[in-house]
Scaffold this motif. Structure first.
Motif, PDB file in Angstrom:
ATOM      1  N   ILE A 117       0.947  -1.325  -0.119  1.00  0.00           N
ATOM      2  CA  ILE A 117       0.202  -0.199  -0.056  1.00  0.00           C
ATOM      3  C   ILE A 117       0.922   1.321  -0.026  1.00  0.00           C
ATOM      4  CG2 ILE A 117      -1.926  -1.106   1.049  1.00  0.00           C
ATOM      5  CD1 ILE A 117      -0.963  -0.024   3.716  1.00  0.00           C
ATOM      6  N   ASP A 118       2.155   1.018  -0.334  1.00  0.00           N
ATOM      7  CA  ASP A 118       3.064   2.229  -0.524  1.00  0.00           C
ATOM      8  C   ASP A 118       3.481   2.892   0.601  1.00  0.00           C
ATOM      9  OD1 ASP A 118       4.645   3.578  -2.578  1.00  0.00           O
ATOM     10  OD2 ASP A 118       3.216   5.153  -2.878  1.00  0.00           O
ATOM     11  N   PHE A 119       3.559   2.416   1.796  1.00  0.00           N
ATOM     12  CA  PHE A 119       4.166   2.903   3.121  1.00  0.00           C
ATOM     13  C   PHE A 119       5.513   2.096   2.963  1.00  0.00           C
ATOM     14  CE2 PHE A 119       0.047   4.206   3.638  1.00  0.00           C
ATOM     15  CZ  PHE A 119       0.062   5.277   4.283  1.00  0.00           C
ATOM     16  N   ALA A 120       6.488   2.536   2.150  1.00  0.00           N
ATOM     17  CA  ALA A 120       7.825   1.940   2.011  1.00  0.00           C
ATOM     18  C   ALA A 120       8.661   1.737   3.208  1.00  0.00           C
ATOM     19  CB  ALA A 120       8.389   2.100   0.729  1.00  0.00           C
ATOM     20  N   TYR A 121       8.639   2.885   3.919  1.00  0.00           N
ATOM     21  CA  TYR A 121       9.988   2.944   4.985  1.00  0.00           C
ATOM     22  C   TYR A 121       9.180   2.286   6.103  1.00  0.00           C
ATOM     23  CZ  TYR A 121      11.392   6.273   1.693  1.00  0.00           C
ATOM     24  OH  TYR A 121      11.884   6.869   0.480  1.00  0.00           O
ATOM     25  N   THR A 122       9.929   1.078   6.595  1.00  0.00           N
ATOM     26  CA  THR A 122       9.296   0.392   7.620  1.00  0.00           C
ATOM     27  C   THR A 122      10.076   0.309   8.715  1.00  0.00           C
ATOM     28  OG1 THR A 122       9.849  -1.768   6.744  1.00  0.00           O
ATOM     29  CG2 THR A 122       7.721  -0.987   6.086  1.00  0.00           C
ATOM     30  N   SER A 123       9.810  -0.232  10.072  1.00  0.00           N
ATOM     31  CA  SER A 123      10.504  -0.372  11.104  1.00  0.00           C
ATOM     32  C   SER A 123       9.849  -1.112  12.274  1.00  0.00           C
ATOM     33  CB  SER A 123      10.907   1.193  11.797  1.00  0.00           C
ATOM     34  OG  SER A 123       9.724   1.648  12.073  1.00  0.00           O
ATOM     35  N   LEU A 163      -7.855   3.425   2.506  1.00  0.00           N
ATOM     36  CA  LEU A 163      -8.999   2.476   2.535  1.00  0.00           C
ATOM     37  C   LEU A 163      -9.015   1.943   1.189  1.00  0.00           C
ATOM     38  CD1 LEU A 163     -11.694   4.070   5.065  1.00  0.00           C
ATOM     39  CD2 LEU A 163     -10.061   2.340   5.687  1.00  0.00           C
ATOM     40  N   GLY A 164      -9.146   2.945   0.262  1.00  0.00           N
ATOM     41  CA  GLY A 164      -9.078   2.198  -1.138  1.00  0.00           C
ATOM     42  C   GLY A 164      -8.009   1.285  -1.644  1.00  0.00           C
ATOM     43  N   LEU A 165      -6.551   1.713  -0.969  1.00  0.00           N
ATOM     44  CA  LEU A 165      -5.568   0.671  -1.070  1.00  0.00           C
ATOM     45  C   LEU A 165      -5.942  -0.530  -0.662  1.00  0.00           C
ATOM     46  CD1 LEU A 165      -2.903   3.251  -0.731  1.00  0.00           C
ATOM     47  CD2 LEU A 165      -3.258   2.290  -2.797  1.00  0.00           C
ATOM     48  N   LEU A 166      -6.340  -0.473   0.527  1.00  0.00           N
ATOM     49  CA  LEU A 166      -6.398  -1.885   1.200  1.00  0.00           C
ATOM     50  C   LEU A 166      -7.575  -2.668   0.693  1.00  0.00           C
ATOM     51  CD1 LEU A 166      -6.184  -0.810   4.980  1.00  0.00           C
ATOM     52  CD2 LEU A 166      -4.721  -2.542   3.787  1.00  0.00           C
ATOM     53  N   ASP A 167      -8.564  -1.957   0.149  1.00  0.00           N
ATOM     54  CA  ASP A 167     -10.054  -2.587  -0.410  1.00  0.00           C
ATOM     55  C   ASP A 167      -9.542  -3.579  -1.308  1.00  0.00           C
ATOM     56  OD1 ASP A 167     -12.784  -2.803  -0.061  1.00  0.00           O
ATOM     57  OD2 ASP A 167     -12.866  -1.822  -1.925  1.00  0.00           O
ATOM     58  N   GLN A 168      -8.539  -3.117  -2.327  1.00  0.00           N
ATOM     59  CA  GLN A 168      -8.078  -3.968  -3.499  1.00  0.00           C
ATOM     60  C   GLN A 168      -7.800  -5.413  -3.243  1.00  0.00           C
ATOM     61  OE1 GLN A 168      -5.204  -1.720  -6.228  1.00  0.00           O
ATOM     62  NE2 GLN A 168      -5.229  -0.476  -4.521  1.00  0.00           N
ATOM     63  N   PHE A 169      -7.578  -5.732  -1.864  1.00  0.00           N
ATOM     64  CA  PHE A 169      -6.651  -7.010  -1.390  1.00  0.00           C
ATOM     65  C   PHE A 169      -7.781  -7.910  -0.238  1.00  0.00           C
ATOM     66  CE2 PHE A 169      -3.245  -3.659  -2.126  1.00  0.00           C
ATOM     67  CZ  PHE A 169      -2.962  -4.322  -3.382  1.00  0.00           C
ATOM     68  N   VAL A 170      -8.813  -7.370  -0.119  1.00  0.00           N
ATOM     69  CA  VAL A 170      -9.571  -7.921   0.872  1.00  0.00           C
ATOM     70  C   VAL A 170     -11.037  -8.218   0.035  1.00  0.00           C
ATOM     71  CG1 VAL A 170      -8.515  -6.990   2.734  1.00  0.00           C
ATOM     72  CG2 VAL A 170     -10.607  -5.589   1.843  1.00  0.00           C
ATOM     73  N   GLU A 171     -11.771  -9.155   0.742  1.00  0.00           N
ATOM     74  CA  GLU A 171     -13.024  -9.590   0.287  1.00  0.00           C
ATOM     75  C   GLU A 171     -14.204  -9.244   0.922  1.00  0.00           C
ATOM     76  OE1 GLU A 171     -13.024 -13.810  -0.081  1.00  0.00           O
ATOM     77  OE2 GLU A 171     -11.312 -13.998  -1.571  1.00  0.00           O
ATOM     78  N   GLN A 172     -14.074  -8.798   2.228  1.00  0.00           N
ATOM     79  CA  GLN A 172     -15.114  -8.466   3.107  1.00  0.00           C
ATOM     80  C   GLN A 172     -14.954  -6.871   3.292  1.00  0.00           C
ATOM     81  OE1 GLN A 172     -14.371 -10.533   6.729  1.00  0.00           O
ATOM     82  NE2 GLN A 172     -13.182  -9.077   7.687  1.00  0.00           N
ATOM     83  N   LYS A 173     -16.001  -6.134   3.799  1.00  0.00           N
ATOM     84  CA  LYS A 173     -16.112  -4.809   3.891  1.00  0.00           C
ATOM     85  C   LYS A 173     -15.194  -4.405   4.988  1.00  0.00           C
ATOM     86  CE  LYS A 173     -19.145  -0.869   4.414  1.00  0.00           C
ATOM     87  NZ  LYS A 173     -20.929  -0.530   4.454  1.00  0.00           N
ATOM     88  N   LEU A 174     -14.351  -3.294   4.837  1.00  0.00           N
ATOM     89  CA  LEU A 174     -13.295  -2.781   5.771  1.00  0.00           C
ATOM     90  C   LEU A 174     -14.134  -2.127   7.040  1.00  0.00           C
ATOM     91  CD1 LEU A 174     -10.633  -1.539   3.559  1.00  0.00           C
ATOM     92  CD2 LEU A 174     -10.634  -3.577   4.846  1.00  0.00           C
ATOM     93  N   GLN A 175     -13.714  -2.260   8.163  1.00  0.00           N
ATOM     94  CA  GLN A 175     -14.372  -1.517   9.199  1.00  0.00           C
ATOM     95  C   GLN A 175     -13.520  -0.488   9.634  1.00  0.00           C
ATOM     96  OE1 GLN A 175     -15.088  -5.018  11.535  1.00  0.00           O
ATOM     97  NE2 GLN A 175     -17.339  -4.838  11.562  1.00  0.00           N
ATOM     98  N   PHE A 176     -13.864   0.810   9.963  1.00  0.00           N
ATOM     99  CA  PHE A 176     -12.828   1.580  10.376  1.00  0.00           C
ATOM    100  C   PHE A 176     -13.615   2.662  11.135  1.00  0.00           C
ATOM    101  CE2 PHE A 176     -14.785   3.518   6.649  1.00  0.00           C
ATOM    102  CZ  PHE A 176     -14.951   5.028   7.077  1.00  0.00           C
ATOM    103  N   ILE A 177     -12.748   3.532  12.013  1.00  0.00           N
ATOM    104  CA  ILE A 177     -13.029   4.762  12.707  1.00  0.00           C
ATOM    105  C   ILE A 177     -12.042   5.787  12.414  1.00  0.00           C
ATOM    106  CG2 ILE A 177     -13.407   5.532  15.021  1.00  0.00           C
ATOM    107  CD1 ILE A 177     -14.612   3.071  15.908  1.00  0.00           C
TER     108      ILE A 177
END
Length: 270
Positions: free
Chosen positions: A120-126, A157-171
């Motif tokens: 999802i293009d958050f390339a710098y990780t730690s 959420l749009g980026l994540l939605d490409q890879f999941v089958e169920q509806k995302l829950q968010f706050i």
């Protein structure tokens, strides 16, 4: 020793068995190492289940690779249950080995969460450790991803939605700018949420699962988060193992059969 076993050991190097888990070689690996024919086909699944074993037999696979190490014995006992013993007999009869990457792979460097964050293009990780003090002290390790230019929560959420089958829950506010995202497989402790909210550098959190109590605390503390679902998260991360194996074995990779789970099962016989 077959190249595939070498590659799996390299992927797990540094964190397999770090916590004394049963990750790594589970069944039949020594036989596969001595085999002159190599591994031509293997099944990759989040967990070892009856359906995974059946598929491996049908496909005539030599190896099953799982993320979560299988539990072959009864809880608090070393006795193997009858149904599990029968499945072990099937695996042995069909010369199918088992290799588990292990839970630590999720939060390890170049592990599952790093794969998701880069997806999802958050390339710098730690690493992002949370030390929880309560009845039992424990350490929860997630990963933190960062990108140079913030995006909105809606875009995340749009980026994540490409890879999941169920509806995302968010706050959270849909237009909130997100530059740093944390990922955790599961949060059940309220104290873990407090630890996350004390870190002002986190703009949003992606959870596989979150308990009701932790969810309430997150909401009261105005934490922006998304719940993907542990089943969905584990299924996404299967692709991460596939990609790593493709990197390690660009010319000699055996056929990989991806087996996504329809539901989370915590028992070998399901």
């Amino acid at each position: 020793m077959p190249d595939l076993i070498n590659a799996l050991e390299k992927i797990g190097e540094g964190y397999i068995n770090r916590k004394g888990t049963d990750a790594g070689a589970i069944l039949g690996i020594e036989r596969l190492k001595r085999s002159s024919q190599g591994i031509k086909k293997c099944v990759i699944a989040p967990r070892l289940t009856r359906r995974v074993v059946v598929r491996a037999v049908q496909e005539k696979a030599e190896l099953i690779i799982t993320i979560i190490p299988p539990s072959l014995t009864r809880k608090n006992s070393q006795k193997i249950e009858t149904a599990n013993f029968e499945l072990l007999q099937i695996l042995i009869k069909n010369n199918i080995g088992i290799y588990s990457i292990g839970l630590d792979w999720f939060s390890g460097e170049r592990g599952g969460f790093d794969f998701l964050l880069k997806l999802i293009d958050f390339a710098y990780t730690s690493p992002l450790p949370l030390e929880i003090f309560g009845e039992k002290q424990k350490l929860i390790i997630g990963r933190l991803g960062e990108k140079e230019v913030p995006i909105s929560l809606k875009e995340l959420l749009g980026l994540l939605d490409q890879f999941v089958e169920q509806k995302l829950q968010f706050i959270g506010y849909i237009d909130k700018p997100i530059q740093k995202v944390a990922v955790f497989l599961e949060i059940v402790d309220e104290e873990a949420i407090y630890e996350i909210t004390r870190n002002n550098n986190i703009d949003a959190v992606i959870f596989g699962e979150i308990s009701y109590e932790a969810l309430v605390v997150a909401h009261l503390n105005k934490l922006t988060f998304c719940v993907v679902g542990q089943r969905e998260l584990e299924n996404i991360l299967l692709i991460g193992i596939q990609r790593r194996l493709q990197e390690e074995l660009p010319l000699s990779l055996p056929e990989l059969i991806m087996f996504k789970q329809e539901k989370i099962v915590h028992h070998f016989t399901t």
